[in-house]
Design a protein around this motif. Structure first.
Motif: not given
Length: 291
Positions: A235-239
């Motif tokens: 969830d999100g946290r692309t890095a």
């Protein structure tokens, strides 16, 4: 109750699920429809803790170590999780973090348990079928989530608290929970920990700052114990998703949904054997979610 009777009983739910897809949860209209069909708002009733004030603005709130107010229910994310858990007939869910998501996933587990508990017990190698295990870094938020579950859902969810360690993973700094549930999940929801879970340092580097970002390595530690058919949702946290994508070693299909700010990984391998094959047939009907 035998499998045939279970399947017939579940048919009405599958008909409802057929009106939705992953893309549906980027549409306000479809999210509102899902909320109504599955009574999601009833699962997200506010507690007293939800009314406490916050001292942070919208920019600072998600990157502040002094935030006491729980985050509000994001119905697009919650409906997506509920949909995935039901449509894949998930047996054991591992959630990093806890909150409203734990509640809606526990509701999905309750629905599945009421329909397929005997079949899973008799045909699939799993100790506690249709159960979510959440690991939480803060005792206060753990207790809030327990209150949200209430008496009707508490038996379908186990929340444990764990401290956060900083590790050197292949000369890359990352975090891991010090203690995880001893399960074999077929759905992993990665939404924790925060960057404020630990004040430890490596060579002067600390995550405990608002300009850091989460970088969890937990999944890498047990990757080779996961069974084909496992789904990971970041969830999100692309890095963090890019970090995992760089280090996962098995045959993972990957999809980034930029509109939903979601990353998916699906373990698309041949079954390990007849029991894993039976599990894949039951959970996803041998149909991969990702292209």
């Amino acid at each position: 109750m035998d499998k045939t009777k279970d399947s017939n009983y579940f048919e009405s739910i599958e008909i409802k699920l057929a009106n939705f897809s992953l893309e549906s949860f980027n549409s306000v209209e479809k999210v509102n429809e899902y909320v109504e069909v599955f009574s999601i708002k009833n699962l997200c009733q506010p507690l007293e803790s939800d009314s406490i004030p916050t001292n942070n603005n919208d920019l600072e709130r998600s990157v502040s170590s002094f935030e006491n107010k729980p985050f509000k229910a994001e119905y697009n994310d919650l409906c997506r999780l509920h949909f995935i858990a039901l449509s894949r007939k998930c047996l054991n869910i591992l959630e990093f973090g806890s909150g409203f998501s734990t509640v809606v996933l526990a509701d999905a587990m309750k629905i599945l348990h009421n329909n397929f508990a005997k079949f899973a017990k008799d045909n699939i190698r799993v100790d506690n079928p249709f159960h979510i295990y959440a690991v939480e870094e803060e005792q206060r938020f753990l207790e809030i989530t327990q209150k949200r579950l209430g008496g009707k859902l508490e038996s379908f969810a186990t929340i444990t608290r764990s401290s956060i360690d900083i590790i050197n993973h292949d000369s890359r700094i990352a975090t891991i929970y010090s203690k995880l549930p001893n399960i074999s999940p077929d759905f992993i929801y990665l939404d924790g920990p925060s960057q404020f879970g630990s004040t430890k340092e490596i060579n002067g580097f600390s995550f405990n700052s608002k300009f850091r970002m989460p970088m969890s390595a937990d999944i890498l530690l047990f990757e080779f114990f996961l069974e084909p058919g496992t789904l990971i949702l970041v969830d999100g946290r692309t890095a963090n998703a890019r970090f995992l994508k760089s280090y996962l070693r098995r045959t993972w299909a990957y999809l980034h949904d930029p509109l939903g700010d979601i990353h998916y990984f699906e373990l698309q391998e041949e079954p390990l054997g007849p029991y894993n094959n039976k599990k894949i047939e039951f959970c996803i009907k041998n149909k991969w979610l990702l292209p």
